[in-house]
Each structure stands twice: as structure tokens, then as C-alpha cells.
Design a protein around this motif. Structure first.
Motif, PDB file in Angstrom:
ATOM      1  N   VAL A  11       0.849  -1.191   0.000  1.00 51.52           N
ATOM      2  CA  VAL A  11       0.000   0.000   0.000  1.00 51.52           C
ATOM      3  C   VAL A  11       0.882   1.238   0.000  1.00 51.52           C
ATOM      4  O   VAL A  11       2.024   1.195   0.482  1.00 51.52           O
ATOM      5  N   GLN A  12       0.361   2.323  -0.549  1.00 50.60           N
ATOM      6  CA  GLN A  12       1.107   3.579  -0.517  1.00 50.60           C
ATOM      7  C   GLN A  12       0.982   4.245   0.839  1.00 50.60           C
ATOM      8  O   GLN A  12       0.000   4.018   1.565  1.00 50.60           O
ATOM      9  N   ALA A  13       1.939   5.067   1.150  1.00 53.59           N
ATOM     10  CA  ALA A  13       1.890   5.815   2.404  1.00 53.59           C
ATOM     11  C   ALA A  13       0.596   6.616   2.485  1.00 53.59           C
ATOM     12  O   ALA A  13       0.149   7.202   1.494  1.00 53.59           O
ATOM     13  N   GLY A  14       0.000   6.590   3.677  1.00 54.18           N
ATOM     14  CA  GLY A  14      -1.282   7.246   3.869  1.00 54.18           C
ATOM     15  C   GLY A  14      -2.465   6.334   3.655  1.00 54.18           C
ATOM     16  O   GLY A  14      -3.605   6.705   3.990  1.00 54.18           O
ATOM     17  N   GLY A  15      -2.236   5.179   3.115  1.00 54.87           N
ATOM     18  CA  GLY A  15      -3.296   4.231   2.838  1.00 54.87           C
ATOM     19  C   GLY A  15      -3.670   3.394   4.042  1.00 54.87           C
ATOM     20  O   GLY A  15      -3.165   3.612   5.157  1.00 54.87           O
ATOM     21  N   SER A  16      -4.561   2.434   3.792  1.00 53.67           N
ATOM     22  CA  SER A  16      -5.071   1.583   4.859  1.00 53.67           C
ATOM     23  C   SER A  16      -5.001   0.117   4.467  1.00 53.67           C
ATOM     24  O   SER A  16      -5.057  -0.230   3.281  1.00 53.67           O
ATOM     25  N   LEU A  17      -4.877  -0.707   5.475  1.00 53.49           N
ATOM     26  CA  LEU A  17      -4.931  -2.152   5.313  1.00 53.49           C
ATOM     27  C   LEU A  17      -5.616  -2.751   6.531  1.00 53.49           C
ATOM     28  O   LEU A  17      -5.602  -2.145   7.607  1.00 53.49           O
ATOM     29  N   ARG A  18      -6.127  -3.945   6.344  1.00 51.68           N
ATOM     30  CA  ARG A  18      -6.781  -4.645   7.455  1.00 51.68           C
ATOM     31  C   ARG A  18      -6.207  -6.047   7.547  1.00 51.68           C
ATOM     32  O   ARG A  18      -6.144  -6.772   6.558  1.00 51.68           O
ATOM     33  N   LEU A  19      -5.782  -6.397   8.743  1.00 51.32           N
ATOM     34  CA  LEU A  19      -5.305  -7.744   9.031  1.00 51.32           C
ATOM     35  C   LEU A  19      -6.339  -8.458   9.881  1.00 51.32           C
ATOM     36  O   LEU A  19      -6.977  -7.839  10.748  1.00 51.32           O
ATOM     37  N   SER A  20      -6.463  -9.747   9.635  1.00 48.23           N
ATOM     38  CA  SER A  20      -7.341 -10.571  10.465  1.00 48.23           C
ATOM     39  C   SER A  20      -6.608 -11.831  10.867  1.00 48.23           C
ATOM     40  O   SER A  20      -5.725 -12.302  10.151  1.00 48.23           O
ATOM     41  N   CYS A  21      -7.006 -12.376  12.001  1.00 51.95           N
ATOM     42  CA  CYS A  21      -6.390 -13.602  12.492  1.00 51.95           C
ATOM     43  C   CYS A  21      -7.452 -14.422  13.179  1.00 51.95           C
ATOM     44  O   CYS A  21      -8.106 -13.937  14.111  1.00 51.95           O
ATOM     45  N   ALA A  22      -7.589 -15.654  12.738  1.00 49.96           N
ATOM     46  CA  ALA A  22      -8.565 -16.563  13.338  1.00 49.96           C
ATOM     47  C   ALA A  22      -7.828 -17.653  14.096  1.00 49.96           C
ATOM     48  O   ALA A  22      -6.884 -18.257  13.580  1.00 49.96           O
ATOM     49  N   ALA A  23      -8.275 -17.900  15.305  1.00 45.82           N
ATOM     50  CA  ALA A  23      -7.692 -18.940  16.137  1.00 45.82           C
ATOM     51  C   ALA A  23      -8.575 -20.171  16.103  1.00 45.82           C
ATOM     52  O   ALA A  23      -9.801 -20.079  16.139  1.00 45.82           O
ATOM     53  N   SER A  24      -7.956 -21.315  16.030  1.00 48.55           N
ATOM     54  CA  SER A  24      -8.704 -22.575  16.042  1.00 48.55           C
ATOM     55  C   SER A  24      -7.953 -23.583  16.887  1.00 48.55           C
ATOM     56  O   SER A  24      -6.793 -23.391  17.243  1.00 48.55           O
ATOM     57  N   GLY A  25      -8.608 -24.641  17.197  1.00 43.53           N
ATOM     58  CA  GLY A  25      -7.987 -25.657  18.017  1.00 43.53           C
ATOM     59  C   GLY A  25      -8.558 -25.646  19.417  1.00 43.53           C
ATOM     60  O   GLY A  25      -9.657 -25.163  19.652  1.00 43.53           O
ATOM     61  N   SER A  26      -7.775 -26.143  20.324  1.00 46.81           N
ATOM     62  CA  SER A  26      -8.244 -26.303  21.687  1.00 46.81           C
ATOM     63  C   SER A  26      -8.077 -25.021  22.476  1.00 46.81           C
ATOM     64  O   SER A  26      -7.119 -24.837  23.210  1.00 46.81           O
ATOM     65  N   ILE A  27      -9.010 -24.109  22.278  1.00 47.25           N
ATOM     66  CA  ILE A  27      -8.933 -22.836  22.988  1.00 47.25           C
ATOM     67  C   ILE A  27     -10.294 -22.506  23.566  1.00 47.25           C
ATOM     68  O   ILE A  27     -11.297 -23.092  23.203  1.00 47.25           O
ATOM     69  N   SER A  28     -10.270 -21.595  24.483  1.00 46.00           N
ATOM     70  CA  SER A  28     -11.526 -21.055  24.989  1.00 46.00           C
ATOM     71  C   SER A  28     -11.467 -19.556  24.784  1.00 46.00           C
ATOM     72  O   SER A  28     -10.567 -19.039  24.146  1.00 46.00           O
ATOM     73  N   SER A  29     -12.416 -18.867  25.321  1.00 49.41           N
ATOM     74  CA  SER A  29     -12.430 -17.423  25.166  1.00 49.41           C
ATOM     75  C   SER A  29     -11.445 -16.744  26.097  1.00 49.41           C
ATOM     76  O   SER A  29     -11.267 -15.545  26.049  1.00 49.41           O
ATOM     77  N   ILE A  30     -10.784 -17.505  26.938  1.00 49.22           N
ATOM     78  CA  ILE A  30      -9.861 -16.888  27.893  1.00 49.22           C
ATOM     79  C   ILE A  30      -8.490 -16.769  27.255  1.00 49.22           C
ATOM     80  O   ILE A  30      -7.620 -17.607  27.384  1.00 49.22           O
ATOM     81  N   ALA A  31      -8.310 -15.731  26.483  1.00 43.95           N
ATOM     82  CA  ALA A  31      -7.036 -15.545  25.806  1.00 43.95           C
ATOM     83  C   ALA A  31      -6.888 -14.091  25.400  1.00 43.95           C
ATOM     84  O   ALA A  31      -7.861 -13.446  25.027  1.00 43.95           O
ATOM     85  N   THR A  32      -5.680 -13.626  25.488  1.00 42.96           N
ATOM     86  CA  THR A  32      -5.314 -12.328  24.929  1.00 42.96           C
ATOM     87  C   THR A  32      -4.813 -12.564  23.517  1.00 42.96           C
ATOM     88  O   THR A  32      -4.042 -13.489  23.266  1.00 42.96           O
ATOM     89  N   MET A  33      -5.258 -11.744  22.600  1.00 40.78           N
ATOM     90  CA  MET A  33      -4.815 -11.864  21.212  1.00 40.78           C
ATOM     91  C   MET A  33      -4.283 -10.528  20.729  1.00 40.78           C
ATOM     92  O   MET A  33      -4.572  -9.481  21.314  1.00 40.78           O
ATOM     93  N   GLY A  34      -3.525 -10.589  19.667  1.00 42.76           N
ATOM     94  CA  GLY A  34      -3.018  -9.338  19.125  1.00 42.76           C
ATOM     95  C   GLY A  34      -2.015  -9.538  18.013  1.00 42.76           C
ATOM     96  O   GLY A  34      -1.979 -10.595  17.371  1.00 42.76           O
ATOM     97  N   TRP A  35      -1.203  -8.502  17.821  1.00 40.48           N
ATOM     98  CA  TRP A  35      -0.240  -8.473  16.726  1.00 40.48           C
ATOM     99  C   TRP A  35       1.102  -7.936  17.191  1.00 40.48           C
ATOM    100  O   TRP A  35       1.174  -6.978  17.955  1.00 40.48           O
TER     101      TRP A  35
END
Length: 114
Positions: A11-35
Motif C-alpha cells: 500500500v502507498q503511504a497514507g493508505g489503509s490495510l486490514r489484518l485478520s487472524c482466526a484462532a482454532s484448536g483447543s482454545i476457549s475465550s480466555i485468551a489475549t490476542m493481538g499483533w
């Protein structure tokens, strides 16, 4: 736990992008996520985190430009990146922490041209 990231690109400077991340497997909602990100010849650094209760933490360098959010099922995290700068160029890694254990995604390249 598996983390599957999507988004990123060029992307050019000043532009926008969106990242997504999906978690799967043996997890519950008790988790911190991020980048985290790692630029060439630099150490991996925090970009943004979000807790299961929605508490967020941003690196100073991205505050006001990036927004992290979490889907209602808690297993997917999004990073909306705006006003991108060339110094945002890096490989971005999805991250999950649960009960003291850390998990990483495969990384997705974000390149911001000047």
C-alpha cells in the motif's frame, strides 16, 4: 492452537490495510490476542493487544492510526491500519496468549511505499 492470518500486502503511504487472524484448536475465550511485527534487522515488537474483555494496548508508534478489535466469538482478531507510513513496513505476526502459553501465526507481510 492454530492461528491463521490474512490481509496485508502493498500500500502507498497514507493508505489503509486490514489484518485478520482466526484462532482454532483447543482454545476457549480466555485468551489475549493481538499483533506483533518485525522489520528487517530489527527485533520483533508489540503492535497491539486486546484482552477477552476488550482491554486494548497499543504501541506508541501506532496509537491513533491502528485499531484492534475482536469478533464476538472472541476467536478472531482484526487490526485496522490507517495512515500507514513506510516505517510500518514489516512482517506482522498474530499472537495469542492463554494460561501463560504463547502461540504465533505464520506472519503476513505489510509493505508501505513512500
Amino acid at each position: 492452537v492454530q492461528l491463521q492470518a490474512s490481509g496485508g500486502g502493498l500500500v502507498q503511504a497514507g493508505g489503509s490495510l486490514r489484518l485478520s487472524c482466526a484462532a482454532s484448536g483447543s482454545i476457549s475465550s480466555i485468551a489475549t490476542m493481538g499483533w506483533y511485527r518485525q522489520a528487517p534487522e530489527k527485533q520483533r515488537e508489540l503492535v497491539a493487544l486486546i484482552s477477552v474483555t476488550g482491554v486494548t494496548n497499543y504501541a506508541d508508534s501506532v496509537k491513533g492510526r491502528f485499531t484492534i478489535s475482536r469478533d464476538s466469538n472472541k476467536n478472531k482478531v482484526n487490526l485496522q491500519m490507517s495512515s500507514l507510513k513506510p516505517e510500518d513496513t514489516a512482517v506482522y505476526y498474530c499472537y495469542l496468549q492463554r494460561f501463560g502459553r504463547e502461540f504465533w501465526g505464520q506472519g503476513t507481510q505489510v509493505t508501505v511505499s513512500s
